[in-house]
Design an enzyme around this catalytic site. Structure first.
Site, mmCIF file in Angstrom:
data_model
loop_
_atom_site.group_PDB
_atom_site.id
_atom_site.type_symbol
_atom_site.label_atom_id
_atom_site.label_comp_id
_atom_site.label_asym_id
_atom_site.label_seq_id
_atom_site.Cartn_x
_atom_site.Cartn_y
_atom_site.Cartn_z
ATOM 1 N N GLU A 172 -45.817 -129.694 -94.065
ATOM 2 C CA GLU A 172 -44.793 -128.751 -93.568
ATOM 3 C C GLU A 172 -43.367 -129.181 -93.962
ATOM 4 O O GLU A 172 -42.456 -129.181 -93.174
ATOM 5 C CB GLU A 172 -44.881 -128.630 -92.042
ATOM 6 C CG GLU A 172 -46.268 -128.264 -91.527
ATOM 7 C CD GLU A 172 -46.340 -128.117 -90.030
ATOM 8 O OE1 GLU A 172 -45.293 -128.054 -89.367
ATOM 9 O OE2 GLU A 172 -47.466 -128.047 -89.491
ATOM 10 N N GLU A 207 -50.693 -132.176 -83.543
ATOM 11 C CA GLU A 207 -49.656 -132.730 -82.654
ATOM 12 C C GLU A 207 -50.185 -133.123 -81.267
ATOM 13 O O GLU A 207 -49.627 -132.770 -80.244
ATOM 14 C CB GLU A 207 -48.519 -131.698 -82.486
ATOM 15 C CG GLU A 207 -47.905 -131.257 -83.804
ATOM 16 C CD GLU A 207 -46.813 -130.213 -83.632
ATOM 17 O OE1 GLU A 207 -46.551 -129.783 -82.498
ATOM 18 O OE2 GLU A 207 -46.197 -129.837 -84.643
HETATM 19 C C1 XIL Z 1 -43.901 -123.103 -85.783
HETATM 20 C C2 XIL Z 1 -43.479 -121.814 -86.496
HETATM 21 O O1 XIL Z 1 -42.778 -122.134 -87.692
HETATM 22 C C3 XIL Z 1 -42.607 -120.992 -85.549
HETATM 23 O O2 XIL Z 1 -42.293 -119.754 -86.174
HETATM 24 C C4 XIL Z 1 -43.355 -120.743 -84.244
HETATM 25 O O3 XIL Z 1 -42.486 -120.080 -83.342
HETATM 26 C C5 XIL Z 1 -43.830 -122.060 -83.621
HETATM 27 O O4 XIL Z 1 -44.607 -122.813 -84.556
HETATM 28 N N1 XIL Z 1 -45.403 -127.909 -86.233
HETATM 29 C C6 XIL Z 1 -46.438 -127.098 -86.599
HETATM 30 C C7 XIL Z 1 -46.213 -125.667 -86.887
HETATM 31 O O5 XIL Z 1 -47.563 -127.590 -86.822
HETATM 32 O O6 XIL Z 1 -47.358 -124.877 -86.572
HETATM 33 C C8 XIL Z 1 -45.009 -125.152 -86.137
HETATM 34 O O7 XIL Z 1 -44.759 -123.836 -86.613
HETATM 35 C C9 XIL Z 1 -43.813 -126.055 -86.391
HETATM 36 C C10 XIL Z 1 -44.092 -127.454 -85.898
#
Ligand code: XIL
Length: 361
Positions: free
Chosen positions: A275, A160
């Site tokens: 994801e 990101e």
């Molecule tokens: C998120 C987790 O799901 C949460 O529990 C944590 O508080 C923050 O990170 N994009 C990503 C993930 O690449 O690593 C993130 O995961 C969600 C957004």
């Protein structure tokens, strides 16, 4: 633990995927999703977290049966790996690697460089200038890539880094790494990872490229600009991870996603979904209608991206684990392949059919 991310939430736009009247969860053949996917050469998996994997036996058993690949939700991030500069706490991720080994699963790494999930000591160190920041990155890579060389062969080296179009006109998102090292921090990270382990698959992972909205159009343009520039500079990059945090009511265009994946693959990059889940703007309305719309969207997205050449699909939870750390702020309302009672939802059926390459009923 820092506040949860907004999962790339954006102002929601008009009509999305046609809400098909789906029957109750289409009872996919009782074949594990990993087997269904493997019949088409696709890897199916999901996220896990050490805080529930060894305690929530019911969900862990489902993960063991259904997933061929695991990705750590938090155990591979700075927050959990590096409680202080002198320490690498591999216990959580080691537990996931051991679980995967017991169930003939692979583990992909997530994530080496991100603007989030870093402790104060790391943030303070990154404010001490570029030499300190580079040394910190390289020491982290030495420790983590060295320890997991035998077990994790694909890493989200950076996560990101592209700015959200609804927040910034810049290509790159504000980040402690950007402030410390300038825009070259991304190339630096990928070159450092390749130098340490030439056999690793180096992936760039991002969200907001899935839908047919003005924001996603611009995010796709920016992500292409980033990865095309990296390839032009000879930066080692092997794959693009599209997170797949779908938004229940956002529009979807198979043609736009297909064209985007085609352009990414034309750069010699592999594409994976990292994801997958469905984020809801609200959870008050009729559950069946919400599941119908979400299942149709999941089927359209997964079918399209697999048809375009994606090699893997990982869900960001098969079910919301009850064991979420209380310190973790609640994430946005989401619909997943399993409900809170671990029963298959219409999303499961839609996912199974997409993995099979079959249309919805
Ligand atoms: C998120 C987790 O799901 C949460 O529990 C944590 O508080 C923050 O990170 N994009 C990503 C993930 O690449 O690593 C993130 O995961 C969600 C957004």
């Amino acid at each position: 633990m820092p506040a949860a991310r907004d999962f790339g939430r954006r102002p929601l736009l008009g009509a999305g995927a046609a809400a098909l009247a789906l029957p109750a969860a289409a009872q996919a053949p009782d074949e594990p999703l990993r087997a269904t996917a493997a019949r088409r050469g696709i890897t199916f998996g999901c996220v896990v977290h050490s805080r529930w994997l060894h305690r929530n036996r019911a969900l862990a058993d489902i993960v063991a049966r259904e997933a061929a690949m695991l990705v750590p939700e938090g155990d591979g991030k700075w927050w959990e790996l590096r409680p202080d500069e002198a320490t690498f706490d591999f216990s959580g991720l080691d537990g996931i690697v051991a679980f995967a080994a017991r169930h003939n699963q692979t583990v992909r790494g997530h994530t080496l460089v991100w603007d989030f999930a870093m402790r104060d000591w790391t943030l303070r160190a990154l404010e001490e200038g570029p030499a300190r920041a580079q040394a910190l990155m390289e020491a982290h890579f030495d420790g983590v890539l060295g320890h997991y060389a035998p077990s994790i062969r694909d890493w989200d080296v950076a996560n990101e880094v592209v700015a959200d179009p609804w927040k910034s006109d810049e290509l790159l998102k504000e980040s402690p790494w950007l402030r410390a090292l300038g825009p070259g921090y991304i190339d630096l990270a990928y070159r450092a990872a390749r130098r340490r382990d030439p056999g690793l698959t180096l992936t760039y992972n991002d969200y907001g490229c899935e839908h047919d909205t003005a924001y996603d159009d611009e995010k796709r343009r920016r992500v292409l600009t980033l990865v095309r520039g990296m390839k032009d500079r000879g930066v080692p990059l092997d794959a693009l991870g599209l997170q797949g945090h779908l938004h229940r009511d956002a529009a979807f265009s198979a043609a736009k996603l297909t064209e985007f994946v085609r352009e990414v693959r034309a750069l010699g990059l592999r594409v994976i979904v990292t994801e997958l889940d469905v984020i809801e703007p609200e959870a008050q309305s009729d559950l069946a209608a919400r599941y119908a719309r979400s299942a149709a969207l999941v089927h359209a997205f997964v079918s399209t991206i697999l048809e375009a050449g994606a090699e893997a699909v990982l869900c960001w939870d098969l079910a919301d684990p009850a064991g979420g750390a209380p310190s973790d702020p609640p994430s946005p309302p989401r619909l997943l392949p399993l409900d809170a009672d671990l029963r298959r939802t219409p999303i499961w059926g839609a996912l199974a059919r997409a993995l099979e390459g079959r249309p919805l009923p």
